[in-house]
Design an enzyme around this catalytic site. Sequence first.
Site, PDB file in Angstrom:
ATOM      1  N   GLU A 183       5.108  -6.103 -11.939  1.00 19.91           N
ATOM      2  CA  GLU A 183       4.857  -5.550 -10.604  1.00 19.91           C
ATOM      3  C   GLU A 183       4.739  -6.653  -9.570  1.00 19.91           C
ATOM      4  OE1 GLU A 183       1.549  -3.407  -7.907  1.00 19.91           O
ATOM      5  OE2 GLU A 183       1.414  -2.975 -10.046  1.00 19.91           O
ATOM      6  N   GLU A 199       0.813  -1.231   0.000  1.00 16.29           N
ATOM      7  CA  GLU A 199       0.000   0.000   0.000  1.00 16.29           C
ATOM      8  C   GLU A 199       0.841   1.273   0.000  1.00 16.29           C
ATOM      9  OE1 GLU A 199      -3.304  -0.024  -0.416  1.00 16.29           O
ATOM     10  OE2 GLU A 199      -3.257  -2.212  -0.450  1.00 16.29           O
ATOM     11  N   GLY A 223       3.266  -6.453  -2.410  1.00 15.90           N
ATOM     12  CA  GLY A 223       3.862  -6.073  -1.133  1.00 15.90           C
ATOM     13  C   GLY A 223       5.285  -5.568  -1.316  1.00 15.90           C
ATOM     14  N   ASN A 250       7.278   8.456  -3.234  1.00 11.11           N
ATOM     15  CA  ASN A 250       5.830   8.619  -3.324  1.00 11.11           C
ATOM     16  C   ASN A 250       5.285   9.046  -1.959  1.00 11.11           C
ATOM     17  OD1 ASN A 250       3.284   8.539  -4.499  1.00 11.11           O
ATOM     18  ND2 ASN A 250       2.943   6.420  -3.872  1.00 11.11           N
ATOM     19  N   LEU A 293      -1.807  13.715  -4.457  1.00  9.43           N
ATOM     20  CA  LEU A 293      -2.607  14.303  -5.525  1.00  9.43           C
ATOM     21  C   LEU A 293      -4.093  14.063  -5.266  1.00  9.43           C
ATOM     22  CD1 LEU A 293      -0.470  13.082  -8.559  1.00  9.43           C
ATOM     23  CD2 LEU A 293      -0.521  15.402  -7.604  1.00  9.43           C
ATOM     24  N   LYS A 348       1.293  -8.364 -13.699  1.00  8.66           N
ATOM     25  CA  LYS A 348       1.154  -8.488 -12.241  1.00  8.66           C
ATOM     26  C   LYS A 348       0.896  -9.966 -12.029  1.00  8.66           C
ATOM     27  CE  LYS A 348      -0.930  -6.531  -8.109  1.00  8.66           C
ATOM     28  NZ  LYS A 348       0.325  -6.068  -7.524  1.00  8.66           N
TER      29      LYS A 348
END
Length: 226
Positions: free
Chosen positions: A117, A13, A120, A177, A208, A38
């Site tokens: 990707e 997350e 976790g 990020n 954002l 993924k």
Amino acid sequence: MSKRYFVTGTDTEIGKTTIAAALLHAARVGGLSTAAVKPVAAGCERTSGGLRNEDALALQAECSPALAYELINPITLEAAIAPHIAAKEEGAALTLEILAGACLQVFDRERDLTLVEGAGGWRVPLNDDELLSELAVELKLPVVLVVGMRLGCINHALLTCEAIAADGLQLAGWVANHVDPDMSRPDENLATLQQLIKAPLLGRVPRLESADAASVAAHLDVTPLV
């Protein structure tokens, strides 16, 4: 020449999918062909077309030419828990061999930029004997690290960088990020990370209002990857 990378994060997350989709978007609007995998997604919803994962769908939207969902996300798990636990509970085969084979099917498309990707952080189990990080090793993929900017991120980032290096892989770049809008001293933390991480900073993404791929891509530089 096709460029391929494994996208991982300092934790769960922290925006891996958001960043991966934005990098693909930046490459796509720059005229490059794109693809994503993924390989395993835990936390899928039942639809008329089968189990679907929100993150995998976001990646699919940035693949050009388009790719079938089953290619992008071959292992779908319904429970939003650790993949190895979900796979065991749901009777799904989750092995390095299966995931590597799925990735190679997408690599055969020879897109300009392909991102794989993870799930976790770096050390996520697939089963009792294998880790997801071994997939990046098996495929010899350089790594893009998404650092979730919040308290404790320096330790998490440096430990992840050490683990990537210990596995013999190149850290191709990293993204800061900002996941915690209330983080204290974000500029100072970023400066420390820039000093200690020996890889290009691909961008600093603020909080954002709309974190769609186009908005996030405006804060990233995909050039070092392509």
